[in-house]
Design a protein around this motif. Sequence first.
Motif, PDB file in Angstrom:
ATOM      1  N   LEU A 105      31.944  32.324 113.526  1.00 31.24           N
ATOM      2  CA  LEU A 105      33.133  32.617 114.443  1.00 31.24           C
ATOM      3  C   LEU A 105      34.223  31.587 114.281  1.00 31.24           C
ATOM      4  CD1 LEU A 105      30.891  32.969 117.398  1.00 31.24           C
ATOM      5  CD2 LEU A 105      32.014  34.773 116.650  1.00 31.24           C
ATOM      6  N   GLY A 106      34.228  30.962 113.174  1.00 29.60           N
ATOM      7  CA  GLY A 106      35.297  29.952 112.636  1.00 29.60           C
ATOM      8  C   GLY A 106      34.896  28.748 113.855  1.00 29.60           C
ATOM      9  N   GLY A 107      35.727  27.699 113.269  1.00 32.99           N
ATOM     10  CA  GLY A 107      35.289  26.300 113.957  1.00 32.99           C
ATOM     11  C   GLY A 107      33.875  25.812 113.923  1.00 32.99           C
ATOM     12  N   GLU A 108      33.210  25.413 114.819  1.00 34.14           N
ATOM     13  CA  GLU A 108      31.848  25.011 114.828  1.00 34.14           C
ATOM     14  C   GLU A 108      30.842  25.926 115.276  1.00 34.14           C
ATOM     15  OE1 GLU A 108      34.292  24.122 117.183  1.00 34.14           O
ATOM     16  OE2 GLU A 108      33.324  23.012 118.470  1.00 34.14           O
TER      17      GLU A 108
ATOM     18  N   SER B 226      31.869  21.097 123.433  1.00 35.27           N
ATOM     19  CA  SER B 226      32.253  22.379 122.446  1.00 35.27           C
ATOM     20  C   SER B 226      31.989  23.690 123.403  1.00 35.27           C
ATOM     21  CB  SER B 226      31.436  22.418 121.044  1.00 35.27           C
ATOM     22  OG  SER B 226      31.479  21.539 120.392  1.00 35.27           O
ATOM     23  N   LEU B 227      31.188  23.607 124.158  1.00 28.63           N
ATOM     24  CA  LEU B 227      30.984  24.858 125.097  1.00 28.63           C
ATOM     25  C   LEU B 227      32.000  24.774 126.247  1.00 28.63           C
ATOM     26  CD1 LEU B 227      26.880  25.208 125.011  1.00 28.63           C
ATOM     27  CD2 LEU B 227      28.816  26.565 123.907  1.00 28.63           C
ATOM     28  N   GLU B 228      32.417  23.543 126.526  1.00 29.07           N
ATOM     29  CA  GLU B 228      33.326  23.313 127.574  1.00 29.07           C
ATOM     30  C   GLU B 228      34.719  24.215 127.014  1.00 29.07           C
ATOM     31  OE1 GLU B 228      35.480  22.366 130.814  1.00 29.07           O
ATOM     32  OE2 GLU B 228      33.595  22.594 130.853  1.00 29.07           O
ATOM     33  N   GLU B 229      35.041  23.878 125.859  1.00 28.97           N
ATOM     34  CA  GLU B 229      36.270  24.396 125.078  1.00 28.97           C
ATOM     35  C   GLU B 229      36.177  25.875 124.963  1.00 28.97           C
ATOM     36  OE1 GLU B 229      37.144  19.996 122.741  1.00 28.97           O
ATOM     37  OE2 GLU B 229      36.669  21.825 121.552  1.00 28.97           O
ATOM     38  N   LEU B 230      34.794  26.208 124.439  1.00 28.28           N
ATOM     39  CA  LEU B 230      34.808  27.719 124.320  1.00 28.28           C
ATOM     40  C   LEU B 230      34.754  28.242 125.686  1.00 28.28           C
ATOM     41  CD1 LEU B 230      33.616  30.176 122.818  1.00 28.28           C
ATOM     42  CD2 LEU B 230      31.402  29.458 123.658  1.00 28.28           C
ATOM     43  N   THR B 231      34.408  27.794 127.004  1.00 27.96           N
ATOM     44  CA  THR B 231      34.533  28.295 128.073  1.00 27.96           C
ATOM     45  C   THR B 231      36.024  28.555 128.472  1.00 27.96           C
ATOM     46  OG1 THR B 231      32.378  27.441 128.694  1.00 27.96           O
ATOM     47  CG2 THR B 231      33.755  28.327 130.516  1.00 27.96           C
TER      48      THR B 231
END
Length: 285
Positions: A39-42, A195-200
């Motif tokens: 998905l790109g990134g991590e 990372s999931l916070e950024e995704l959210t």
Amino acid sequence: MLKIALPNKGRLSEEVRELFNDAGLEVRGRGERALTASLGGEFEAIFVRAQDIPEFVADGAAQAGVTGWDLVNEAGRELELLMDLEFGRCRLVVAARDESGIARVEDVKDGMRVASCFPRLTQAFFQKRGQRVTVVPVSGAAEIAPHLGIADIVVDLTSTGSTLKMNGLREVSTVLESSARLVAYSGNGVDARRSLEELTQALGSVLAARGRRYLMANVPRTSLEQVREVLPGLNGPTVVDVMDGGNFVAVHAVVSSRTIYRTVNALKALGGQGILVTRIERLMA
Ligand code: AMP
């Protein structure tokens, strides 16, 4: 790499893919049958059945996933709810045949048979109400069970109600309201959480932008006070000078797409000119 479990097919899969695309997390190089894609990134997507996603994420095989709230609840596993994605809205309802004489859930008698793809939620619902029913688990098309004599009533998903109606079923109670949700493994470490916070936030900014438009207009300086009432914006409209000798100012604001028609007409009535409305890709308040 962080693994995000996404539905590989079915009702949610297209909208999930669109949301991730809009957030800049495009599914890259995925063939029709590929099980994973970057998905790109991590982030790496793993594509599985929507029903299996709660189990995958609860076991930590993926750090997060997107699936229906109905499926998360049916799985009954411990998961962290990160976000309501607002699409895939549906309700899990109790429905009975029109001619069954069951008009309310109170009319369901002890010993009646209930067909459902959601046996756990069905059991829990009736148990809580103190009604002793027999749950008949099915893996699809619960709505035909009453016609086959397999069950007296069903607990099934509905959004528009047309499938129930087509099958001569009448809704008598709601068990659960559902929509697509982003859920996470409860054992994620600090880095994964960050990372999931950024995704959210990225997904949230897309959802926030969807119901809004960016509006620009030139309005007479003398009507600014009234314009402010029409255009509340996020923090009130941005007002910019126009080089016309001072009679007009340009106003910019983020407005609700649902009321845009009325907003534009109100601005015109206040002498607004050069009105421009554009879509917003992402909005971070
Ligand atoms: P499906 O693609 O039919 O396997 O359904 C996957 C998920 O889509 C369901 O578990 C629900 O969360 C959601 N969904 C949204 N609307 C509906 C609907 N009208 N009927 C069934 N599922 C729905």
